[in-house]
Design an enzyme around this catalytic site. Structure first.
Site, mmCIF file in Angstrom:
data_model
loop_
_atom_site.group_PDB
_atom_site.id
_atom_site.type_symbol
_atom_site.label_atom_id
_atom_site.label_comp_id
_atom_site.label_asym_id
_atom_site.label_seq_id
_atom_site.Cartn_x
_atom_site.Cartn_y
_atom_site.Cartn_z
ATOM 1 N N LEU A 101 0.879 -1.170 0.000
ATOM 2 C CA LEU A 101 0.000 0.000 0.000
ATOM 3 C C LEU A 101 0.914 1.216 0.000
ATOM 4 O O LEU A 101 1.975 1.205 0.654
ATOM 5 C CB LEU A 101 -0.889 0.025 1.249
ATOM 6 N N ASP A 102 0.518 2.278 -0.710
ATOM 7 C CA ASP A 102 1.316 3.515 -0.705
ATOM 8 C C ASP A 102 1.440 4.054 0.715
ATOM 9 O O ASP A 102 0.582 3.794 1.555
ATOM 10 C CB ASP A 102 0.609 4.632 -1.496
ATOM 11 N N ARG A 103 2.441 4.882 0.905
ATOM 12 C CA ARG A 103 2.634 5.501 2.221
ATOM 13 C C ARG A 103 1.362 6.231 2.679
ATOM 14 O O ARG A 103 0.974 6.156 3.838
ATOM 15 C CB ARG A 103 3.818 6.476 2.176
#
Ligand code: URA
Length: 239
Positions: A101-103
């Site tokens: 998952l993206d930051r």
């Protein structure tokens, strides 16, 4: 596997350090019996200072990932591994995220040390659904559901169109999107392709597995029923 190697691979220290723990009588059987280094004993029956050991190899857990944490082992800044038991960093096999998952994305993140299970989940032909809720900068224009379901949407710098995805409009600037593949920044890029911008993104489910009441920043181990749910379509995907 021999006792010392088994315990060292769980992250309790080098073989030398684990041997020292054994010699000090700190590693015992459940009944308190001291153990020799070459004892073959069921993981569940081992104790360190009277406490059960960490989860045995071949586990999978879910983390409620908060915004601001990176799915990496060594990036600068806060890492999802910082939210897990520190000893897990030293485990062999390594504990890996199942996809990323993206930051700036929150929600359900799976982690496992089981490479075969990881590949079973991310394999394209498994078609495991990932369900996201996106908060958008602008109201949707109305054709997004048809476009995302078409199987023809081509993202910039890609060579194959996206697989059909299901959009459910929850509010003019809020949508649930179910994907069956995982391309780089996929949800953000899909809405960008419609001239919109994702302000916040949260993954609510992987297959039919949801976070339930798990608070942000917390993790829990999955049992066989949870694992089965990963491979079941989400309850309202495409609704
Ligand atoms: N799509 C995105 O854009 N970001 C994620 O983290 C996951 C899916």
């Amino acid at each position: 596997m021999k006792l010392v190697r088994h315990i060292a691979r769980l992250g309790y220290g080098s073989r030398k350090q684990v041997l020292a723990l054994l010699r000090e009588g700190r590693i015992t059987a459940a009944d308190g019996r001291a153990l020799a280094a070459d004892t073959a004993l069921d993981h569940a029956l081992l104790r360190l200072d009277g406490e059960p050991l960490d989860v045995a190899p071949g586990f999978i857990a879910m983390l409620h990932k908060p915004v601001g944490y990176t799915c990496s082992r060594k990036d600068a800044g806060r890492l999802v591994h910082d939210l897990l038991p520190p000893r897990w960093r030293a485990r062999e096999p390594q504990v890996s995220t199942v996809g990323r998952l993206d930051r700036e994305t929150s929600g359900l993140l799976l982690l496992t040390d089981d490479g075969a299970l990881l590949h079973r989940i991310i394999a394209p032909r498994a078609h495991v659904a990932k369900v996201y809720v996106a908060e958008l900068a602008q109201e949707m224009r109305g054709d997004e559901a048809a476009l995302f379901a078409s199987g023809t949407l081509m993202l910039e710098s890609e060579t194959t169109p996206l697989a059909p995805a299901q959009l459910r409009v929850l509010a003019p600037r809020r949508a649930q999107l179910t994907l069956h593949e995982g391309r780089y920044h996929q949800v953000r890029r899909m809405f960008a392709a419609t001239g919109n911008h994702v302000l916040a993104l949260h993954r609510v489910a992987v297959g039919a597995l949801t976070l339930g009441e798990l608070p942000a920043g917390q993790w829990r181990l999955l049992d066989a029923d949870d694992i089965g749910r990963i491979f079941v379509p989400p309850v309202d995907a495409g609704a």
